[in-house]
Design an enzyme around this catalytic site. Structure first.
Site, PDB file in Angstrom:
ATOM      1  N   ASP A   1      47.283  35.109  50.336  1.00  0.00           N
ATOM      2  CA  ASP A   1      46.454  36.234  49.904  1.00  0.00           C
ATOM      3  C   ASP A   1      45.396  35.694  48.956  1.00  0.00           C
ATOM      4  OD1 ASP A   1      47.759  35.819  47.475  1.00  0.00           O
ATOM      5  OD2 ASP A   1      48.951  37.643  47.612  1.00  0.00           O
TER       6      ASP A   1
ATOM      7  N   ASP B   1      57.281  46.555  42.866  1.00  0.00           N
ATOM      8  CA  ASP B   1      56.983  47.707  43.736  1.00  0.00           C
ATOM      9  C   ASP B   1      57.322  47.413  45.197  1.00  0.00           C
ATOM     10  OD1 ASP B   1      55.110  45.784  44.244  1.00  0.00           O
ATOM     11  OD2 ASP B   1      53.364  47.106  44.096  1.00  0.00           O
TER      12      ASP B   1
ATOM     13  N   HIS C   1      56.161  44.820  46.966  1.00  0.00           N
ATOM     14  CA  HIS C   1      55.115  44.153  47.750  1.00  0.00           C
ATOM     15  C   HIS C   1      55.505  42.711  48.073  1.00  0.00           C
ATOM     16  CE1 HIS C   1      53.371  42.496  43.864  1.00  0.00           C
ATOM     17  NE2 HIS C   1      53.138  41.472  44.669  1.00  0.00           N
TER      18      HIS C   1
END
Lengths: 236, 236, 236, 236
Positions: free
Chosen positions: D67, D129, D131
């Site tokens: 990413d 969360d 991810h």
């Protein structure tokens, strides 16, 4: 061939332990043939420590002895006795996960391995004469699957066992041959110490010949060789 | 070793065509080394038909010639000329997907294959003398990677090429050796016709020896041998 | 995802037959879960022909039914009856190579598959509602392994079976869930005909959602989708 | 899914380091996407030590950032800067083995990965969360390949970066989506510490949903999850 040269025997053993651990921790049946003997000694100690530190489902891994020398008046042969002491007991491997090769079943053993799904990993050492598993130069033929070698008093092997073991040798050795070993998905060959340097050079850089049985392992598409610097010291 | 004996050459060719097709149609780069010559002739015809019937992304497959005999005053050697005629042109394989082995790059070729991600499939025939790729019994050594064999007028190979080709042989053959071929993920060996029955028997059931080079292929963990009944007729 | 679009159903069936054949002909135990139903009908006919033309050791392949609907007063459920008629009998698959999933063993079945070495191939069709195996949109949850769905008179599924089968439905369906299917080494999804075009578009190009259960198959790293042109006609 | 629970973070890191090492040391091109961040910190330190102790051909491994968050007036984004500091520099990975994903090439990146031979290993952490890579619950869709998420001042992510980094965020994040990650041959997910216990429970035992993006990883046939006891403390 993947070649890893480690600074020392300790590092070699750590990596070997983790390779075995990762195959052991599979989520489907895996079939592991792990060597007895001096080379993996420290790796198995590390594995025993790891099993106190890492928790996973151990039940899907099956362990195979890749050779055996029968002993007079003994249920188990030389290799199974060594594996039990060095690997199975310290690591808590239970009987139902141990697949025993012996003189009684060796003729069906290649078939049995195929029915079990094939070997996932064979971890081997190398002898000073270039042998792997029980494939000594004097009777190795690369086209052998699992096979039997008769032993008689007076034979080199008979004397060796007689001297090094409290038991009297039986009538034979059985062993995975090159066909059986090279059919596995992954091979790992480990060697340490200066005394292995010359045979490692022959096995990895010399001709591929039945006179140096381990030389054939180089042809496997998924072989990892792990050496300490001493064992690697004669390589180009 | 997986052994499939087919009723006839047509069935052998259909299966071979579909094996190649399924590798060709991968969703990531694949590297295919496919033989020229008479054995796969019908398989390639079927493949050409298939490509009119089956649509997929062909761009990720790369094709390698696994041996080459240089020719005087010719850009391409004997194998590349044959592959172009028998495989690349009829199947519409474009230049950027063809990786050419020749006398100029053979020394770096094992390295190049490794950098390309390794060979996924090698499809081979077998010679009457037991050769695979360019590994003739007279100069095969199982420890060779990609290597070069000089050719001079008077040599067997020189005469053979001179007679069968409109071109004059150059100075050498280069070929994948056993090390290169057995490092591939999957091998397929095909043979058809009675004239191959004797060598197939030797290669699959005889000793593993440099005198019958293809005998070494049996040791690969992922070899498929496809024979018609005639080629299989002398097997046990 | 590997996508192959074939000119017609015949080509689709030939390729499907050869994919199954090549997995069947392994030299170690393999575990195959093959769908019943209309889509593979011709592929199984071709396979039956192939088995008269291609000779290999069939004994190492084990066959699994990936779902089952129990039937009142019947030893075998709907799927096993269909597979017996469409696949096992015509292809001569013997009982000892058939692993039966039913309401009695479904809770241990994921474990059993793991102990058998995992699934090597799952061949599936797709329903007009996007279901694969027995995963209908109304009760699919992607986190299910092998699971049970109760069936009562009045249910959609009850009526469907009641109408299409000479037998009275039992009390449940059991099926491989997404977890079980996606744990396999290789998946093949086949679909033919215009009536599948819309759901294929949704499954392959729409959102990945439990409302279109087969959409999840796209996430498997080794999925091959084989369509005829009609089934592929709505794809981008 | 293979689950290993380790006694502590140190053991987790040793195993992780050896998994990466064994893939790194391949004899053909391999493509590795390794996470930056706190979870692998110790593993990378161990890897750096290992590289002083283990000698192998490092040149065939290529490293990918999975990413990236662009930064104003900076050549490299947030992830590449972190990887350079935490992984590439300490481990001596040279530029020609680093494949940079950024806002300029993300649209071609799935194609590029396929041409490079596919990803061999993706090593990931998990966010509080749920991810993985850059797949935050608020914009995850399981059907995404590599994709772009615009970022504006006022966004959660903008604020987070602005606070934690000396640089001003640029206009976007790009990230491997679920399609890209699950197409890899092997996935490893690591998590340590009590603060990860709740999300690990949700990701591994809860529903598979875009609201907990990492839950999808469970469906990959070759996922290894390595947790310390704290991170595993809420699992059944």
């Amino acid at each position: 061939m993947k070649l890893l040269v480690t600074e020392n025997y300790e590092t070699l053993s750590q990596i070997t332990a983790d390779i075995v651990l990762m195959r052991w921790a599979e989520n489907r049946r895996v079939n592991l043939a792990l060597t007895a003997g001096s080379s993996p000694k420290r790796a198995y100690e590390i594995l025993a420590e790891r099993l106190n530190q890492v928790f996973f489902d151990q039940s899907l891994a099956h362990f195979y002895n890749f050779d055996e020398i029968t002993l007079k008046d003994q249920e188990y042969g030389l290799t199974m006795q060594a594996l039990t002491e060095e690997l199975f007991n310290p690591l808590g491997i239970v009987e139902e996960n141990i697949e025993v090769l012996d003189a009684g079943n060796y003729q069906d053993y290649d078939r049995q391995i195929a029915e079990d799904g094939g070997l996932d990993l064979v971890l081997m050492g190398i002898g000073g004469d270039g042998h792997f598993c029980g494939n000594m130069p004097e009777f190795t033929s690369f086209d052998y699957g699992v096979y039997r070698v008769p032993i008689k008093p007076g034979d080199e092997l008979y004397k060796l066992i007689d001297e090094s073991s409290p038991h009297t040798p039986g009538e034979e050795m059985v062993t995975f041959g090159a066909q059986t070993v090279l059919a596995a998905k992954k091979l790992v060959l480990i060697a340490n110490g200066e005394k292995k340097a010359e045979i490692i050079k022959q096995a990895l850089e010399g001709p591929i010949t039945e006179d140096v049985p381990a030389s054939i392992l180089r042809l496997h598409p998924n072989l990892t060789v792990i050496l300490d610097q001493e064992a690697a010291s004669k390589l180009k």
